[in-house]
Motif scaffolding. Structure first.
Motif, mmCIF file in Angstrom:
data_model
loop_
_atom_site.group_PDB
_atom_site.id
_atom_site.type_symbol
_atom_site.label_atom_id
_atom_site.label_comp_id
_atom_site.label_asym_id
_atom_site.label_seq_id
_atom_site.Cartn_x
_atom_site.Cartn_y
_atom_site.Cartn_z
ATOM 1 N N PRO A 133 34.392 43.623 37.713
ATOM 2 C CA PRO A 133 34.809 42.365 38.349
ATOM 3 C C PRO A 133 33.859 41.334 38.716
ATOM 4 N N TYR A 134 32.783 41.758 39.229
ATOM 5 C CA TYR A 134 31.512 40.840 39.588
ATOM 6 C C TYR A 134 31.023 40.274 38.409
ATOM 7 N N ARG A 135 30.962 41.043 36.989
ATOM 8 C CA ARG A 135 30.250 40.453 35.761
ATOM 9 C C ARG A 135 31.192 39.610 35.205
ATOM 10 N N LEU A 136 32.467 39.869 35.201
ATOM 11 C CA LEU A 136 33.688 39.026 34.396
ATOM 12 C C LEU A 136 33.781 37.808 34.944
ATOM 13 N N GLN A 137 33.823 37.763 36.492
ATOM 14 C CA GLN A 137 33.893 36.460 37.091
ATOM 15 C C GLN A 137 32.499 35.697 37.325
ATOM 16 N N ASN A 138 31.449 36.520 37.046
ATOM 17 C CA ASN A 138 30.048 35.803 37.227
ATOM 18 C C ASN A 138 29.910 35.474 38.782
ATOM 19 N N VAL A 139 30.317 36.616 39.765
ATOM 20 C CA VAL A 139 29.978 36.357 40.858
ATOM 21 C C VAL A 139 28.601 37.203 41.376
ATOM 22 N N LYS A 140 27.643 36.495 42.133
ATOM 23 C CA LYS A 140 26.602 36.914 42.612
ATOM 24 C C LYS A 140 26.708 37.593 44.104
ATOM 25 N N THR A 141 26.326 38.725 44.059
ATOM 26 C CA THR A 141 26.270 39.469 45.544
ATOM 27 C C THR A 141 25.205 39.583 46.177
ATOM 28 N N GLU A 142 25.063 39.554 47.584
ATOM 29 C CA GLU A 142 23.688 39.719 48.385
ATOM 30 C C GLU A 142 23.248 41.042 48.221
#
Length: 349
Positions: A133-142
């Motif tokens: 989900p992070y990759r598909l939504q281009n979400v950057k996490t700390e």
């Protein structure tokens, strides 16, 4: 399952803020035949649903196999396109949004699938599955995706060391926890859980159910739970909607529905729930429905349950009963409902 007289009622709903509102929801699957693929009929999987789900609430959809529960869940998550009707999520009509416009909303609407074996790609590691989900939504996490995934694994009761393992190395309960971790990755507002424990051993079911409840309390999640195990439904639900052949026939809070069911179909379902108390079981009336569930390709006219109902009369065959509120917070679609206010309740639990 025995009825506890001290069972707390769900919280009052007069100040409820609805996260999801469904009105007139319809899904018909066309049947096509011949060289030109002309439509010769349709499977009426869902045929006019009206309900709402408040923020932080758990609404369960129950009914026999083939009643349209899973189709409803896939409509709510927009994995299927509705034939008609409206789905309003968090104030926005998502009924017919394109894939592109739905993509940002996927963060807020997630689904837990029934099969913990088939819902995970066996060629991907746990880290890649939960981090998708992070990759598909281009979400950057700390701290990076790996750290976020390992925190999710800990959250659902798994070890961060499982990051590099493959699904075949886990039990069914552990695989379902992996699926739950993937669902939680983007911190959704609404989770549709399609039979989340039905494929698991009984000893594992309680662990997963308790995990879902703990996560709901921690992250203020809203659940639409699809299930057939009425004992589990009673434990996890705030309200319960009973479906039969594509329609909702009764919807009420958990306590009202289990103690004073109004629709004959609901009575029949509850009378089939096993109870450990042999004395109480001997006194309980077991309602056995005759015949099979009619085909959704050609459902009975008017009340769809009249072909199996012991209370059916001529009006049931000619006039469809509307879903009306017969008691505070309790709706039923029946011309001759049971357990009307003031009547002695029928003991089916």
């Amino acid at each position: 399952m025995t009825t506890a007289n001290t069972e707390p009622a769900p919280a009052p709903t007069q100040d409820r803020e609805d996260l999801l509102t469904v009105s007139g929801l319809v899904k018909h699957f066309p049947i096509r035949k011949g060289l030109l693929q002309r439509q010769t009929g349709a499977v009426q999987a869902v045929d006019g649903l009206d309900f709402s789900v408040a923020k932080g609430e758990t609404l369960s959809l129950v009914g026999e196999s083939g009643c349209g529960k899973t189709t409803t869940g896939r409509l709510l998550t927009r994995l299927l396109e509705p034939t008609a009707g409206k789905i309003v999520f968090d104030g926005r009509d998502i009924s017919h949004l394109s894939d592109g416009k739905m993509r940002p909303l996927r963060r807020d609407i997630q689904m837990i699938f029934q099969d913990p074996y088939g819902s995970l790609n066996p060629r991907h590691t746990v880290g890649k599955i939960v981090g998708a989900p992070y990759r598909l939504q281009n979400v950057k996490t700390e701290g990076g995706t790996k750290k976020a995934v390992q925190e999710l694994l800990e959250l659902v009761g798994l070890s961060p060391e499982h990051y590099n393992r493959y699904p075949h190395e886990f039990s069914g309960g552990q695989r379902q926890r992996i699926g739950i971790a993937r669902t939680l990755a983007l911190r959704p507002k609404l989770i549709v859980a399609d039979e989340p424990v039905s494929a698991l051993d009984v000893s594992i079911q309680a662990q997963v159910v308790n995990l879902l409840e703990d996560l709901q309390n921690e992250f203020d999640l809203t659940y639409v739970m699809i299930a057939h195990d009425l004992s589990v439904v009673r434990h996890v639900s705030d309200r319960v909607a009973v479906m039969y052949l594509g329609k909702i026939v009764e919807i009420a809070d958990r306590v009202s529905l289990y103690e004073k069911p109004m629709h004959p179909y609901t009575l029949a379902l509850l009378s089939a729930v096993p109870i450990p108390d042999t004395k109480r079981k001997a006194k309980r009336e077991r309602i056995r429905l005759t015949g099979d569930v009619p085909s959704p390709i050609n459902p009975p006219p008017a009340c769809r349950f009249h072909t199996r109902c012991w209370k059916a009369q001529d009006i049931c065959k000619t006039v469809e009963p509307p879903l009306l509120q017969l008691a505070p917070g309790h709706q039923a679609a029946c011309h001759f409902p049971e357990n009307q206010p003031g009547e002695k309740p029928v003991d089916v639990t």
